[in-house]
Write a protein that holds these residues in place. Structure first.
Motif, mmCIF file in Angstrom:
data_model
loop_
_atom_site.group_PDB
_atom_site.id
_atom_site.type_symbol
_atom_site.label_atom_id
_atom_site.label_comp_id
_atom_site.label_asym_id
_atom_site.label_seq_id
_atom_site.Cartn_x
_atom_site.Cartn_y
_atom_site.Cartn_z
ATOM 1 N N GLY A 1 6.266 12.270 12.696
ATOM 2 C CA GLY A 1 5.888 11.116 13.507
ATOM 3 C C GLY A 1 5.345 9.993 12.637
ATOM 4 O O GLY A 1 4.678 10.234 11.622
ATOM 5 N N HIS A 2 5.622 8.765 13.032
ATOM 6 C CA HIS A 2 5.242 7.595 12.237
ATOM 7 C C HIS A 2 3.719 7.479 12.118
ATOM 8 O O HIS A 2 3.173 7.406 11.004
ATOM 9 N N PHE A 3 3.042 7.451 13.237
ATOM 10 C CA PHE A 3 1.582 7.350 13.212
ATOM 11 C C PHE A 3 0.970 8.501 12.430
ATOM 12 O O PHE A 3 0.065 8.304 11.599
ATOM 13 N N GLU A 4 1.458 9.711 12.681
ATOM 14 C CA GLU A 4 0.873 10.902 12.062
ATOM 15 C C GLU A 4 0.989 10.857 10.539
ATOM 16 O O GLU A 4 0.091 11.300 9.830
ATOM 17 N N SER A 5 2.095 10.319 10.048
ATOM 18 C CA SER A 5 2.279 10.284 8.593
ATOM 19 C C SER A 5 1.382 9.246 7.920
ATOM 20 O O SER A 5 1.078 9.365 6.729
ATOM 21 N N GLU A 6 0.949 8.227 8.685
ATOM 22 C CA GLU A 6 0.185 7.130 8.084
ATOM 23 C C GLU A 6 -1.264 7.057 8.556
ATOM 24 O O GLU A 6 -2.008 6.173 8.120
ATOM 25 N N GLN A 7 -1.688 7.943 9.408
ATOM 26 C CA GLN A 7 -3.001 7.845 10.024
ATOM 27 C C GLN A 7 -4.156 7.884 9.020
ATOM 28 O O GLN A 7 -5.230 7.338 9.281
ATOM 29 N N PHE A 8 -3.940 8.499 7.875
ATOM 30 C CA PHE A 8 -5.017 8.621 6.889
ATOM 31 C C PHE A 8 -5.183 7.355 6.052
ATOM 32 O O PHE A 8 -6.022 7.297 5.157
ATOM 33 N N THR A 9 -4.391 6.338 6.366
ATOM 34 C CA THR A 9 -4.533 5.046 5.700
ATOM 35 C C THR A 9 -5.898 4.426 5.989
ATOM 36 O O THR A 9 -6.464 3.730 5.137
ATOM 37 N N VAL A 10 -6.447 4.674 7.169
ATOM 38 C CA VAL A 10 -7.780 4.171 7.496
ATOM 39 C C VAL A 10 -8.800 4.737 6.511
ATOM 40 O O VAL A 10 -9.683 4.022 6.010
ATOM 41 N N GLU A 11 -8.678 6.019 6.218
ATOM 42 C CA GLU A 11 -9.573 6.650 5.243
ATOM 43 C C GLU A 11 -9.362 6.054 3.857
ATOM 44 O O GLU A 11 -10.315 5.881 3.089
ATOM 45 N N LEU A 12 -8.118 5.737 3.532
ATOM 46 C CA LEU A 12 -7.816 5.105 2.246
ATOM 47 C C LEU A 12 -8.493 3.749 2.135
ATOM 48 O O LEU A 12 -9.114 3.435 1.105
ATOM 49 N N PHE A 13 -8.379 2.912 3.170
ATOM 50 C CA PHE A 13 -9.083 1.623 3.180
ATOM 51 C C PHE A 13 -10.581 1.831 2.958
ATOM 52 O O PHE A 13 -11.215 1.116 2.172
ATOM 53 N N TYR A 14 -11.126 2.787 3.676
ATOM 54 C CA TYR A 14 -12.570 3.054 3.580
ATOM 55 C C TYR A 14 -12.957 3.448 2.153
ATOM 56 O O TYR A 14 -13.951 2.955 1.603
ATOM 57 N N LEU B 1 0.829 -1.203 0.000
ATOM 58 C CA LEU B 1 0.000 0.000 0.000
ATOM 59 C C LEU B 1 0.868 1.260 0.000
ATOM 60 O O LEU B 1 0.461 2.300 -0.512
ATOM 61 N N ASP B 2 2.068 1.158 0.583
ATOM 62 C CA ASP B 2 3.023 2.269 0.515
ATOM 63 C C ASP B 2 3.493 2.493 -0.916
ATOM 64 O O ASP B 2 3.759 3.628 -1.329
ATOM 65 N N ASN B 3 3.644 1.413 -1.672
ATOM 66 C CA ASN B 3 4.336 1.485 -2.959
ATOM 67 C C ASN B 3 3.448 1.823 -4.149
ATOM 68 O O ASN B 3 3.970 1.987 -5.259
ATOM 69 N N VAL B 4 2.144 1.898 -3.963
ATOM 70 C CA VAL B 4 1.290 2.337 -5.071
ATOM 71 C C VAL B 4 1.159 3.853 -5.014
ATOM 72 O O VAL B 4 1.088 4.451 -3.936
ATOM 73 N N ARG B 5 1.112 4.457 -6.155
ATOM 74 C CA ARG B 5 1.187 5.918 -6.258
ATOM 75 C C ARG B 5 0.088 6.626 -5.464
ATOM 76 O O ARG B 5 0.323 7.663 -4.843
ATOM 77 N N ASP B 6 -1.115 6.090 -5.490
ATOM 78 C CA ASP B 6 -2.235 6.722 -4.798
ATOM 79 C C ASP B 6 -2.485 6.107 -3.430
ATOM 80 O O ASP B 6 -3.584 6.235 -2.880
ATOM 81 N N GLY B 7 -1.461 5.461 -2.884
ATOM 82 C CA GLY B 7 -1.602 4.789 -1.602
ATOM 83 C C GLY B 7 -1.334 5.703 -0.427
ATOM 84 O O GLY B 7 -1.836 6.836 -0.362
ATOM 85 N N VAL B 8 -0.530 5.238 0.524
ATOM 86 C CA VAL B 8 -0.265 5.985 1.748
ATOM 87 C C VAL B 8 0.327 7.361 1.444
ATOM 88 O O VAL B 8 -0.107 8.377 1.992
ATOM 89 N N CYS B 9 1.312 7.405 0.574
ATOM 90 C CA CYS B 9 1.932 8.687 0.223
ATOM 91 C C CYS B 9 0.955 9.586 -0.530
ATOM 92 O O CYS B 9 0.992 10.814 -0.391
#
Length: 364
Positions: A326-339, A102-110
């Motif tokens: 911060g680690h959590f702060e940079s990835e916290q929107f992943t939940v929204e991405l899953f949704y 999920l990190d490595n796809v362009r529209d993923g975590v980043c």
């Protein structure tokens, strides 16, 4: 709906083949054929999240970080990983992780991070190698378009923002049909020369089975001649980090304040300011110090990531600003991405977002 339907939706967006070699993404506990009661989405699959899944009648937890990262030699409940495993298995709760894929796809975590800052013209900072293949096949001229269209429909032929890309060359193929054959052209026992198109297309490796099946289903020959080779080319749509531009340049302090607000962090650790406006921004979710040199080489004015060590801040050498959110702060929107992934795929499905803040780091 079954658990495998959720898995298929996520992996169609972020194929497991895109995860790093050290990773452990995928279904960690449970069975894909279980009927789904509901899915709980979280950054981490902690004990509290498993308790929440039980309370909210969810038999699937979808997390970004794999709770089982290395091997488990015993499960006695002596640490939080083992306790999560015991509780999830005891209550028939499946746990699935989409991590570096999920990190490595362009529209993923980043991509979610870039959205928070309104970055434009984003591209992958460190494109991934060894994920592209090329198919060569040979088909009668009159049938070439049928085969070509089938390969495109299977996902082959994408190069950057271009689709339906192929190379075609005319030539002649020879063959002699043996006993028991039913040749599309020519006759048994006689050498036949057929004007053919040599057709070439590229595709990401996770589509190989689908592409081959499309070729075999659409090709008129009984015996289809084809070659597949792995390419060394970097795949520009897949890889680590992103870099993009702000709509307007920003003064450095104002930019850092924007970063703090958008990433909802109690602290931004940053290197000395350079007295220059910020326009080009690189970023990476989670621990991203390994991409610092890439960010500098790409001409970034700032690099947003997490988990920088003391001495790694020196490596900026005043060529850009490191902003550690911060680690959590940079990835916290992943939940929204899953949704977003799941509700776009299943219009009548409403997965639940965890209410547990799993960040183990606190700020005073």
């Amino acid at each position: 709906m079954k658990i495998k339907d959720i898995i298929n939706a996520i992996e169609s967006f972020a194929p497991l083949q895109y995860q790093e070699s050290y990773d452990n993404a995928g279904l960690l506990f449970g069975h894909p054929d279980w009927e789904l009661s509901n899915a709980l989405l979280s950054l981490d699959a902690t004990e509290a999240v498993i308790d929440e899944a039980i309370a909210r009648n969810c038999n699937l937890v979808v997390a970004h970080h794999p709770i089982v990262f290395g091997g488990l030699k015993k499960i006695t409940g002596s640490n939080y990983v083992e306790r999560v495993a015991i509780k999830a298995i005891k209550h028939d709760i499946a746990v699935y992780a989409a991590h570096t894929n999920l990190d490595n796809v362009r529209d993923g975590v980043c991509g979610m991070m870039a959205q928070r800052l309104g970055l434009e013209q984003c591209r992958v900072l460190a494109p991934k190698k060894d994920v592209l293949k090329k198919l060569f096949t040979f088909v009668p001229h009159a049938e070439a378009e049928k085969v070509r269209a089938a390969l495109f429909a299977a996902g082959a032929g994408h190069i950057g923002n271009y689709s339906e890309c192929s190379f075609n060359a005319e030539g002649s193929g020879t063959f002699k049909a043996g006993a028991g054959t039913d040749p599309f052209v020519g006759q048994q026992g006689q050498r036949h020369t057929e004007p053919e198109t040599r057709l070439e297309v590229i595709f990401p490796l996770y589509l190989e089975g689908r592409v081959i099946q499309a070729l075999l289903n659409s090709h008129p020959y009984e015996e289809v001649a084809y070659d597949i080779v792995r390419l060394d080319n970097a795949y520009q749509q897949v890889g680590s980090g992103l870099i993009g531009t702000l709509a307007q340049p920003m003064e450095e302090t104002a930019f850092l304040q924007l970063v703090k607000e958008q990433f909802q962090t109690g602290c931004v650790r940053y290197t000395p300011l350079r007295g220059q406006p910020v326009k080009k921004v690189a970023l990476c979710g989670g621990a991203g110090s390994f991409l610092l040199k890439k960010a500098i080489a790409a001409g970034a004015d700032a690099y947003i990531s997490a988990d920088f060590k003391y001495h790694e801040f020196f490596d900026a050498e005043n060529q850009l600003i490191i902003a550690d959110v911060g680690h959590f702060e940079s990835e916290q929107f992943t939940v929204e991405l899953f949704y977003n992934i799941l509700t776009e795929k299943f219009r009548n499905f409403a997965p639940l977002k965890s209410t547990i803040r799993t960040n183990p780091v606190n700020y005073l």
